[in-house]
Design a protein around this motif. Sequence first.
Motif, PDB file in Angstrom:
ATOM      1  N   GLY A 169      14.591   0.901 -55.591  1.00  0.00           N
ATOM      2  CA  GLY A 169      13.692   0.377 -56.224  1.00  0.00           C
ATOM      3  C   GLY A 169      12.416   0.447 -55.525  1.00  0.00           C
ATOM      4  O   GLY A 169      11.155   0.444 -56.078  1.00  0.00           O
ATOM      5  N   HIS A 170      12.369  -0.007 -54.056  1.00  0.00           N
ATOM      6  CA  HIS A 170      11.244  -0.213 -53.294  1.00  0.00           C
ATOM      7  C   HIS A 170      10.605   1.374 -53.237  1.00  0.00           C
ATOM      8  O   HIS A 170       9.410   1.423 -53.236  1.00  0.00           O
ATOM      9  CB  HIS A 170      11.654  -0.534 -51.816  1.00  0.00           C
ATOM     10  CG  HIS A 170      10.495  -0.989 -51.156  1.00  0.00           C
ATOM     11  ND1 HIS A 170      10.082  -0.110 -50.294  1.00  0.00           N
ATOM     12  CD2 HIS A 170       9.864  -1.991 -50.958  1.00  0.00           C
ATOM     13  CE1 HIS A 170       8.977  -0.623 -49.498  1.00  0.00           C
ATOM     14  NE2 HIS A 170       8.818  -1.840 -50.093  1.00  0.00           N
ATOM     15  N   LEU A 192      17.244 -13.269 -40.225  1.00  0.00           N
ATOM     16  CA  LEU A 192      17.920 -14.069 -41.133  1.00  0.00           C
ATOM     17  C   LEU A 192      19.531 -14.227 -41.093  1.00  0.00           C
ATOM     18  O   LEU A 192      20.022 -14.820 -41.990  1.00  0.00           O
ATOM     19  CB  LEU A 192      17.352 -13.832 -42.651  1.00  0.00           C
ATOM     20  CG  LEU A 192      15.835 -14.118 -42.859  1.00  0.00           C
ATOM     21  CD1 LEU A 192      15.380 -13.732 -44.218  1.00  0.00           C
ATOM     22  CD2 LEU A 192      15.436 -15.535 -42.492  1.00  0.00           C
ATOM     23  N   LEU A 193      20.049 -13.166 -40.647  1.00  0.00           N
ATOM     24  CA  LEU A 193      21.478 -12.897 -40.612  1.00  0.00           C
ATOM     25  C   LEU A 193      22.111 -14.138 -40.368  1.00  0.00           C
ATOM     26  O   LEU A 193      23.321 -14.442 -41.003  1.00  0.00           O
ATOM     27  CB  LEU A 193      21.874 -11.634 -39.843  1.00  0.00           C
ATOM     28  CG  LEU A 193      21.686 -10.361 -40.389  1.00  0.00           C
ATOM     29  CD1 LEU A 193      21.865  -9.219 -39.622  1.00  0.00           C
ATOM     30  CD2 LEU A 193      22.056 -10.255 -41.805  1.00  0.00           C
ATOM     31  N   SER A 202      20.432  -1.252 -49.134  1.00  0.00           N
ATOM     32  CA  SER A 202      19.528  -2.395 -49.239  1.00  0.00           C
ATOM     33  C   SER A 202      19.256  -2.927 -47.859  1.00  0.00           C
ATOM     34  O   SER A 202      19.913  -2.633 -46.816  1.00  0.00           O
ATOM     35  CB  SER A 202      19.979  -3.514 -50.187  1.00  0.00           C
ATOM     36  OG  SER A 202      21.038  -3.919 -49.775  1.00  0.00           O
ATOM     37  N   HIS A 203      18.184  -3.404 -47.661  1.00  0.00           N
ATOM     38  CA  HIS A 203      17.438  -3.978 -46.537  1.00  0.00           C
ATOM     39  C   HIS A 203      17.372  -5.619 -46.580  1.00  0.00           C
ATOM     40  O   HIS A 203      17.091  -6.259 -47.333  1.00  0.00           O
ATOM     41  CB  HIS A 203      16.038  -3.568 -46.232  1.00  0.00           C
ATOM     42  CG  HIS A 203      15.122  -4.406 -45.351  1.00  0.00           C
ATOM     43  ND1 HIS A 203      15.187  -4.365 -44.138  1.00  0.00           N
ATOM     44  CD2 HIS A 203      14.405  -5.518 -45.651  1.00  0.00           C
ATOM     45  CE1 HIS A 203      14.536  -5.187 -43.286  1.00  0.00           C
ATOM     46  NE2 HIS A 203      14.159  -5.918 -44.470  1.00  0.00           N
ATOM     47  N   ILE A 204      17.714  -6.251 -45.351  1.00  0.00           N
ATOM     48  CA  ILE A 204      17.486  -7.684 -45.252  1.00  0.00           C
ATOM     49  C   ILE A 204      17.259  -7.875 -43.591  1.00  0.00           C
ATOM     50  O   ILE A 204      17.384  -7.236 -42.940  1.00  0.00           O
ATOM     51  CB  ILE A 204      18.785  -8.519 -45.394  1.00  0.00           C
ATOM     52  CG1 ILE A 204      18.513 -10.017 -45.499  1.00  0.00           C
ATOM     53  CG2 ILE A 204      19.936  -8.227 -44.598  1.00  0.00           C
ATOM     54  CD1 ILE A 204      19.734 -10.987 -46.057  1.00  0.00           C
ATOM     55  N   GLU A 214      17.488  -9.562 -50.369  1.00  0.00           N
ATOM     56  CA  GLU A 214      17.437  -8.108 -49.969  1.00  0.00           C
ATOM     57  C   GLU A 214      16.587  -7.052 -50.763  1.00  0.00           C
ATOM     58  O   GLU A 214      16.191  -7.681 -51.732  1.00  0.00           O
ATOM     59  CB  GLU A 214      18.897  -7.678 -50.181  1.00  0.00           C
ATOM     60  CG  GLU A 214      19.503  -7.710 -51.660  1.00  0.00           C
ATOM     61  CD  GLU A 214      21.069  -7.287 -51.701  1.00  0.00           C
ATOM     62  OE1 GLU A 214      21.590  -6.650 -50.689  1.00  0.00           O
ATOM     63  OE2 GLU A 214      21.413  -7.246 -52.930  1.00  0.00           O
ATOM     64  N   VAL A 215      16.025  -6.222 -50.325  1.00  0.00           N
ATOM     65  CA  VAL A 215      15.359  -5.255 -50.720  1.00  0.00           C
ATOM     66  C   VAL A 215      16.089  -3.974 -51.066  1.00  0.00           C
ATOM     67  O   VAL A 215      16.354  -3.190 -50.076  1.00  0.00           O
ATOM     68  CB  VAL A 215      14.298  -4.874 -49.747  1.00  0.00           C
ATOM     69  CG1 VAL A 215      12.986  -3.937 -50.497  1.00  0.00           C
ATOM     70  CG2 VAL A 215      13.385  -6.201 -49.408  1.00  0.00           C
TER      71      VAL A 215
END
Length: 455
Positions: free
Chosen positions: A87-88, A67-68, A61-63, A82-83
Motif C-alpha cells: 500500500g505504501h 517499539l518492539l 510490512s514495517h514496524i 505496521e505499514v
Amino acid sequence: MQEKPILAVPVDARLEQSSTPRKTQIVVVGGGAGGLELVRKLGAKFGRKHYDIILVDKNLSHIWKPLLHEVAAGSLDANLDEVGYRGHCYRWGYRFFQGSLDGIDRETRTISLAPVHDDDGKEVIAGHTIRYDYLVLAVGSISNDFGVPGVKDHCIYLDSREQADIFRTKLLNNCLRVSRAMMANPGADEQVKVAIIGAGATGVELAAELYNAAGALRHYGLEVFDESRLKVTLLEAGPRILPALPEKLSAAARHELNVLGVVVKTETQVIEARPRTLITSAGETIDADLIVWAAGVKGADMLAELGLETNRRNQILVHGTMQTLDDDRIFALGDCASYTPDGAEMPIPPRAQAAHQMASTVFDNIVRSIKNRPLKTFVYQDKGSLISLSRFSTVGSLMGNLVGGSLAVEGRMARLIYTSLYRLHLLGIHGWMKGLFLMAIGRVNRIVRPRLKLH
C-alpha cells in the motif's frame, strides 16, 4: 537455472530495437526506518516516468524497531501501527518485491534474491535477480550473542515483529498458568520469572513495560494476577545500566526499576544459557520462564559474504558519502553500515536517529550523483538519548554533542519528547498530511482500544 534480471521495463525484440531510454533503477534493500523513509523520498522526487524505485524486504510490512518491546509486552498492537509495503509503495511511486538478499553481482549490477517459502515450506516466489543502477543496503541489524553457548537455542531475541509476538504469546501463557494455579491454591507463591540480558535501551524499556502489562492483566480475565506475580531480573555485564546516558540518569533509571520490583544485576556476565536457566561467570544460576537476549547488535552474517568490506560485526564499511569502500554505486545506511568520522575514535552508534540522518544523506547523494554534482559528507548530529520506563517515567539527555550532552530531562517533559520521536518517524515515512492524520487516529485508539493485546 537462474532467471533473467527483472528490468525496469520488459525486454523483448521490439523494445531492444526501440529508442525508448531505459529507466534509471534505484534499489533499496531493507524496509526499516531508514530504508522506508528513503524510498518515500525517492518516489516523491522522481516518480515513475523515468525512474524505477524498488524496495526489497523479506517481510510484507514495517514496524518501527524501537517499539518492539511494547509489542512484546502486549502494550502495542502491531496490527494498528505496521505499514504495509504494497500500500505504501502505491502511494509514493515505488515498487516492492518480497525477498531476502542472497548476493550481489557488481559486474552486471544485479542482486539475487533467495526463494520465498510459505509456512509449509512450499515455494511461493522463485529466486530471481534485480538490476540496479544505484543500490542501497539498509537491512538493519540482528542480536549479537557473542558466541555464548546456548543463547540461540534457549533465548528469545527482539529483532523482529515475529519474535516480539512469540515472546508475548509465551508471556501470556505463563501469566495464565500462574493465575490458574493461584485460583486453585490461593496460598501458592507462584511467579512468572523473566530474565533479560543486556541493560541498554531495549532491556531497560522491556523490563519496565512488563510491569505495566502485568498491572493491567487483572482487567482482562486474570483476576488474581498482578505485578507482584512478576519477577524480572535485568543482567548487565558492565558496571552500570544504560551506559550511553550520563551516570546521574543511569542511576535515576535504576532507582525507578528497583521501585517497580526489577532485580538489577550489574557486572554480571552470562557465560551459558540452558533450558530456563542462565549461568554467570561467578557460577550463579538464574532460573527463568522466559529469557530475552538484548546484549548488543551486529550485522547479519550474509553481509560478510557480499564481497564488500565489513568489520568484525559484519557491518559494511562506508565513506562519509555513505558509499561503500568497494563500489561507488552501492550505498549502505543504518545499523548495517559502519562509518567513523575523521578524528573520531568510535563509529556512529547503531541508533534510529542515525539511520534517519543517513537516509537523508543517501537521498541527497543519489540525486547529486544523477546530476553529476559533488556528493555531501554525512555529519551526525547527536540529538541525545531518551529511555522510556513505560507509563512510570522517562529519562534521557537532549541535544547530544550540541551542548555536550549536559541537558538532562526526566518525567513528563522527557515523556513528551520521547513520544514526539515516533511522530517524527511517522512524518518521515508518510509525509505531513497522512502522518498528522495517523497521529490523530493513534490518540483515538488509546481511548477506544483495549490497553493490552491479548491474542
